[in-house]
Design a protein around this motif. Sequence first.
Motif, mmCIF file in Angstrom:
data_model
loop_
_atom_site.group_PDB
_atom_site.id
_atom_site.type_symbol
_atom_site.label_atom_id
_atom_site.label_comp_id
_atom_site.label_asym_id
_atom_site.label_seq_id
_atom_site.Cartn_x
_atom_site.Cartn_y
_atom_site.Cartn_z
ATOM 1 N N GLN A 135 0.827 -1.208 0.000
ATOM 2 C CA GLN A 135 0.000 0.000 0.000
ATOM 3 C C GLN A 135 0.863 1.260 0.000
ATOM 4 O O GLN A 135 0.636 2.191 -0.768
ATOM 5 C CB GLN A 135 -0.907 -0.011 1.248
ATOM 6 N N ASN A 136 1.898 1.253 0.858
ATOM 7 C CA ASN A 136 2.791 2.416 0.925
ATOM 8 C C ASN A 136 3.588 2.586 -0.362
ATOM 9 O O ASN A 136 3.829 3.700 -0.810
ATOM 10 C CB ASN A 136 3.768 2.274 2.099
ATOM 11 N N CYS A 185 -3.435 -7.435 -8.161
ATOM 12 C CA CYS A 185 -3.734 -6.174 -8.844
ATOM 13 C C CYS A 185 -4.276 -5.168 -7.835
ATOM 14 O O CYS A 185 -4.548 -5.509 -6.679
ATOM 15 C CB CYS A 185 -4.721 -6.383 -9.980
ATOM 16 N N ALA A 186 -4.394 -3.946 -8.269
ATOM 17 C CA ALA A 186 -4.874 -2.884 -7.388
ATOM 18 C C ALA A 186 -5.682 -1.877 -8.201
ATOM 19 O O ALA A 186 -5.578 -1.834 -9.443
ATOM 20 C CB ALA A 186 -3.698 -2.182 -6.716
ATOM 21 N N LYS A 226 -7.257 0.395 -3.597
ATOM 22 C CA LYS A 226 -7.827 -0.890 -3.202
ATOM 23 C C LYS A 226 -6.936 -1.977 -3.785
ATOM 24 O O LYS A 226 -6.693 -1.997 -4.985
ATOM 25 C CB LYS A 226 -9.252 -0.997 -3.755
ATOM 26 N N ILE A 227 -6.450 -2.858 -2.928
ATOM 27 C CA ILE A 227 -5.544 -3.917 -3.386
ATOM 28 C C ILE A 227 -6.271 -5.261 -3.318
ATOM 29 O O ILE A 227 -6.847 -5.605 -2.283
ATOM 30 C CB ILE A 227 -4.276 -3.958 -2.512
ATOM 31 N N LEU A 228 -6.265 -5.985 -4.423
ATOM 32 C CA LEU A 228 -6.824 -7.333 -4.426
ATOM 33 C C LEU A 228 -5.652 -8.307 -4.300
ATOM 34 O O LEU A 228 -4.987 -8.640 -5.270
ATOM 35 C CB LEU A 228 -7.607 -7.601 -5.708
ATOM 36 N N PHE A 229 -5.413 -8.740 -3.063
ATOM 37 C CA PHE A 229 -4.197 -9.495 -2.779
ATOM 38 C C PHE A 229 -4.156 -10.830 -3.507
ATOM 39 O O PHE A 229 -3.100 -11.284 -3.928
ATOM 40 C CB PHE A 229 -4.055 -9.697 -1.260
#
Length: 246
Positions: free
Chosen positions: A139-140, A163-164, A156-159
């Motif tokens: 995120q950072n 992808c984000a 928004k991160i789709l772990f």
Amino acid sequence: PARLQVDPESIPDDDKPPQTGSVFNVWYLKWSGGDSSSNPYTKLNFRVNIKKDSGYTKAKHSNYICLFFARGCCYLGKNCPYLHRLPTSEDYFIPTQDCFGRDKTSEYKDDMSGVGSFKKINKTLYIGGLTKTNNSNIQNILTKHFEEFGNIEKIKILFNKNCAFITYKLEYQAQFAKEAMQNQSIVGDDILNIKWANEDPDPNSQKQKQNALEDEALNTVKKLLNDKSKDNKVTVQEVESEGEEE
Ligand SMILES: [Zn+2]
């Protein structure tokens, strides 16, 4: 003044964009068809540094942002006919074009790449090609890289999908970031593949977007009328009340 981002002598002739002609559509078509962003597996050798690369050019105030500047490889520097700076909320671009002056299309491309659609204001980028979304710092890292190009409203991160989604405050900022970060690497050996995000499935958010689009259309009309009103004395108030009678 804007500094040279690339020494022209250092580029092999094959890689040189046909920038000297500066005919805009030729410039765009040639570059967009032949550049490395069509190959998702090649990392770009250039990257814009907003602080160091921004500066005045030969562009007039109302001109477009330089696409090569965004991609970190304009070799015209202060002699460039386009702007070398970020787009701002003060800028006005024709709604059917992006901040680089490229025409949007009615529909998105099937893979959501390209300039985008003029039917909707899209401030959200899909960031693919991430290899290390399990990095606790991702995120950072995304914030650090993408906030260089504008105010980020949401990440928004789709772990599980590597992808984000990154939403900017302004569509122009998303347009700029999409070009600046395409095929760049941010963690390890990943190579980013950036596209436009699809429709937000949240109906409230869709309604807001529709309203924003209508506001934008109204503002365009107002702006055009204000430009004309010096001649024929039509005022914005008259137009608005006419609209309400319908
Ligand atoms: Zn330039």
